[in-house]
Design a protein around this motif. Structure first.
Motif, PDB file in Angstrom:
ATOM      1  N   ASP A 144       0.849  -1.186   0.000  1.00  0.00           N
ATOM      2  CA  ASP A 144       0.000   0.000   0.000  1.00  0.00           C
ATOM      3  C   ASP A 144       0.889   1.241   0.000  1.00  0.00           C
ATOM      4  O   ASP A 144       1.033   1.938   1.010  1.00  0.00           O
ATOM      5  CB  ASP A 144      -0.911  -0.018   1.222  1.00  0.00           C
ATOM      6  CG  ASP A 144      -1.860   1.171   1.234  1.00  0.00           C
ATOM      7  OD1 ASP A 144      -2.156   1.689   0.143  1.00  0.00           O
ATOM      8  OD2 ASP A 144      -2.283   1.582   2.333  1.00  0.00           O
ATOM      9  N   ARG A 169      -9.757   2.076  -9.606  1.00  0.00           N
ATOM     10  CA  ARG A 169      -8.505   1.371  -9.360  1.00  0.00           C
ATOM     11  C   ARG A 169      -7.815   1.792  -8.061  1.00  0.00           C
ATOM     12  O   ARG A 169      -6.997   1.039  -7.525  1.00  0.00           O
ATOM     13  CB  ARG A 169      -7.533   1.632 -10.512  1.00  0.00           C
ATOM     14  CG  ARG A 169      -7.936   0.975 -11.823  1.00  0.00           C
ATOM     15  CD  ARG A 169      -7.597  -0.496 -11.813  1.00  0.00           C
ATOM     16  NE  ARG A 169      -7.776  -1.113 -13.126  1.00  0.00           N
ATOM     17  CZ  ARG A 169      -7.452  -2.368 -13.407  1.00  0.00           C
ATOM     18  NH1 ARG A 169      -6.936  -3.130 -12.463  1.00  0.00           N
ATOM     19  NH2 ARG A 169      -7.658  -2.865 -14.606  1.00  0.00           N
ATOM     20  N   ALA A 170      -8.110   2.988  -7.552  1.00  0.00           N
ATOM     21  CA  ALA A 170      -7.395   3.524  -6.401  1.00  0.00           C
ATOM     22  C   ALA A 170      -8.200   3.366  -5.124  1.00  0.00           C
ATOM     23  O   ALA A 170      -9.417   3.559  -5.108  1.00  0.00           O
ATOM     24  CB  ALA A 170      -7.067   4.997  -6.633  1.00  0.00           C
ATOM     25  N   ALA A 171      -7.489   3.004  -4.048  1.00  0.00           N
ATOM     26  CA  ALA A 171      -8.145   2.936  -2.747  1.00  0.00           C
ATOM     27  C   ALA A 171      -8.409   4.338  -2.215  1.00  0.00           C
ATOM     28  O   ALA A 171      -9.443   4.601  -1.615  1.00  0.00           O
ATOM     29  CB  ALA A 171      -7.272   2.148  -1.769  1.00  0.00           C
ATOM     30  N   ARG A 172      -7.477   5.238  -2.474  1.00  0.00           N
ATOM     31  CA  ARG A 172      -7.619   6.643  -2.087  1.00  0.00           C
ATOM     32  C   ARG A 172      -6.919   7.482  -3.131  1.00  0.00           C
ATOM     33  O   ARG A 172      -5.885   7.083  -3.673  1.00  0.00           O
ATOM     34  CB  ARG A 172      -6.997   6.893  -0.711  1.00  0.00           C
ATOM     35  CG  ARG A 172      -7.618   6.091   0.408  1.00  0.00           C
ATOM     36  CD  ARG A 172      -6.709   6.029   1.618  1.00  0.00           C
ATOM     37  NE  ARG A 172      -6.469   7.341   2.197  1.00  0.00           N
ATOM     38  CZ  ARG A 172      -5.583   7.557   3.179  1.00  0.00           C
ATOM     39  NH1 ARG A 172      -4.858   6.562   3.630  1.00  0.00           N
ATOM     40  NH2 ARG A 172      -5.435   8.762   3.669  1.00  0.00           N
ATOM     41  N   ARG A 192      -3.263   5.957  -3.681  1.00  0.00           N
ATOM     42  CA  ARG A 192      -2.851   4.641  -3.214  1.00  0.00           C
ATOM     43  C   ARG A 192      -3.666   3.614  -3.999  1.00  0.00           C
ATOM     44  O   ARG A 192      -4.903   3.696  -4.012  1.00  0.00           O
ATOM     45  CB  ARG A 192      -3.089   4.485  -1.711  1.00  0.00           C
ATOM     46  CG  ARG A 192      -2.188   5.360  -0.849  1.00  0.00           C
ATOM     47  CD  ARG A 192      -2.443   5.113   0.625  1.00  0.00           C
ATOM     48  NE  ARG A 192      -1.685   6.021   1.461  1.00  0.00           N
ATOM     49  CZ  ARG A 192      -0.452   5.788   1.911  1.00  0.00           C
ATOM     50  NH1 ARG A 192       0.158   4.653   1.580  1.00  0.00           N
ATOM     51  NH2 ARG A 192       0.169   6.659   2.676  1.00  0.00           N
ATOM     52  N   LEU A 193      -2.995   2.683  -4.623  1.00  0.00           N
ATOM     53  CA  LEU A 193      -3.653   1.747  -5.515  1.00  0.00           C
ATOM     54  C   LEU A 193      -4.172   0.527  -4.773  1.00  0.00           C
ATOM     55  O   LEU A 193      -3.608   0.102  -3.763  1.00  0.00           O
ATOM     56  CB  LEU A 193      -2.689   1.298  -6.608  1.00  0.00           C
ATOM     57  CG  LEU A 193      -2.172   2.400  -7.551  1.00  0.00           C
ATOM     58  CD1 LEU A 193      -1.138   1.836  -8.491  1.00  0.00           C
ATOM     59  CD2 LEU A 193      -3.318   3.027  -8.318  1.00  0.00           C
ATOM     60  N   LYS A 194      -5.261  -0.025  -5.315  1.00  0.00           N
ATOM     61  CA  LYS A 194      -5.770  -1.293  -4.814  1.00  0.00           C
ATOM     62  C   LYS A 194      -4.889  -2.412  -5.350  1.00  0.00           C
ATOM     63  O   LYS A 194      -3.965  -2.187  -6.145  1.00  0.00           O
ATOM     64  CB  LYS A 194      -7.214  -1.506  -5.266  1.00  0.00           C
ATOM     65  CG  LYS A 194      -8.208  -0.468  -4.745  1.00  0.00           C
ATOM     66  CD  LYS A 194      -9.592  -0.739  -5.291  1.00  0.00           C
ATOM     67  CE  LYS A 194     -10.583   0.314  -4.807  1.00  0.00           C
ATOM     68  NZ  LYS A 194     -11.938   0.102  -5.374  1.00  0.00           N
ATOM     69  N   GLU A 195      -5.173  -3.640  -4.958  1.00  0.00           N
ATOM     70  CA  GLU A 195      -4.407  -4.783  -5.456  1.00  0.00           C
ATOM     71  C   GLU A 195      -4.584  -4.913  -6.963  1.00  0.00           C
ATOM     72  O   GLU A 195      -5.692  -4.876  -7.487  1.00  0.00           O
ATOM     73  CB  GLU A 195      -4.897  -6.065  -4.772  1.00  0.00           C
ATOM     74  CG  GLU A 195      -4.089  -7.294  -5.145  1.00  0.00           C
ATOM     75  CD  GLU A 195      -4.551  -8.527  -4.414  1.00  0.00           C
ATOM     76  OE1 GLU A 195      -4.037  -9.623  -4.691  1.00  0.00           O
ATOM     77  OE2 GLU A 195      -5.457  -8.382  -3.556  1.00  0.00           O
ATOM     78  N   GLY A 197      -3.624  -2.709  -9.037  1.00  0.00           N
ATOM     79  CA  GLY A 197      -3.923  -1.401  -9.608  1.00  0.00           C
ATOM     80  C   GLY A 197      -2.846  -0.859 -10.525  1.00  0.00           C
ATOM     81  O   GLY A 197      -3.034   0.207 -11.124  1.00  0.00           O
TER      82      GLY A 197
END
Length: 224
Positions: A144, A169-172, A192-195, A197
């Protein structure tokens, strides 16, 4: 006038045995061993892809030097006062990029002081305990990581498509800058990218109206 006999009866020669040789050898050998242990922990927990070998050698040397200095000053009060005055003129200007590096430097200094004080069990136990704690946190590292995304595009419709793709695609994410040059738009995001991403760049590049997209690792001010 100083005579030849005065040299051999001076207080300087009386202080030769102030620190027992066996104590000095044991302290320095343990300092070397614990210094190497600290170096190994540094290698294991370093967040950098390529850690600094010179910094690792510095950790071992700093442990040894601190032990040597404390052994010397502990045997003579006047020497300890003079050492404080001598060390006060030393200035360290090497930039410390990682806050954790300061922890390792202080760890080496503390180890040297404890060893020279004769607290051998405390030095060994403390080194093992601190090493295990650092390894525990190192094992919890995640992917992360923060990134900076720079996208060049043309048209408001393309901008909306880019934002939609980022949200998927992004967590935040946060828009940090927007520059407009004629009909061309440059967007800079912190995210911050997701898995999985990392495929975001390919997806953005395939969008109509997007001329190019660049994703770089970011080590500045992280998202709060």
């Amino acid at each position: 006038m100083v005579t030849f006999d005065d040299i051999f009866t001076s207080a300087f020669l009386d202080r030769i045995g102030a620190v027992p040789l066996i104590d000095a050898i044991v302290a320095m050998l343990l300092a070397c061993g614990i210094g190497l242990f600290i170096f190994l922990i540094y290698r294991k927990t370093s967040s950098a892809v390529m850690y600094s070998t010179s910094f690792g050698v510095t950790l071992v040397a700093l442990t040894l030097i601190t032990t040597l200095v404390i052994l010397a000053v502990s045997s003579n009060v006047l020497l300890s006062l003079g050492m404080v005055g001598a060390l006060s003129i030393v200035r360290f200007r090497a930039p410390i990029k990682e806050p954790l590096d300061l922890v390792f430097l202080f760890w080496c200094i503390a180890t040297g002081i404890v060893l020279a004080a004769g607290l051998l069990f405390l030095a060994i136990f403390g080194a093992v305990f601190i090493g295990l704690v650092l390894l525990m946190f190192a094992d919890r590292k995640t992917d992360d990581r923060p990134y900076m995304l720079v996208v060049h595009l043309e048209g408001e419709s393309a901008e909306q498509k880019v934002i939609t793709a980022i949200e998927a695609r992004a967590a935040r994410h946060a828009l940090k800058a927007k520059n407009v040059h004629g009909g061309s738009v440059e967007l800079t995001f912190e995210l911050r990218l997701k898995e999985g991403g990392a495929a975001l760049v390919d997806e953005l590049d395939a969008l109509e109206g997007v001329t190019d997209a660049a994703l770089v690792s970011y080590n500045g001010d992280y998202l709060g």
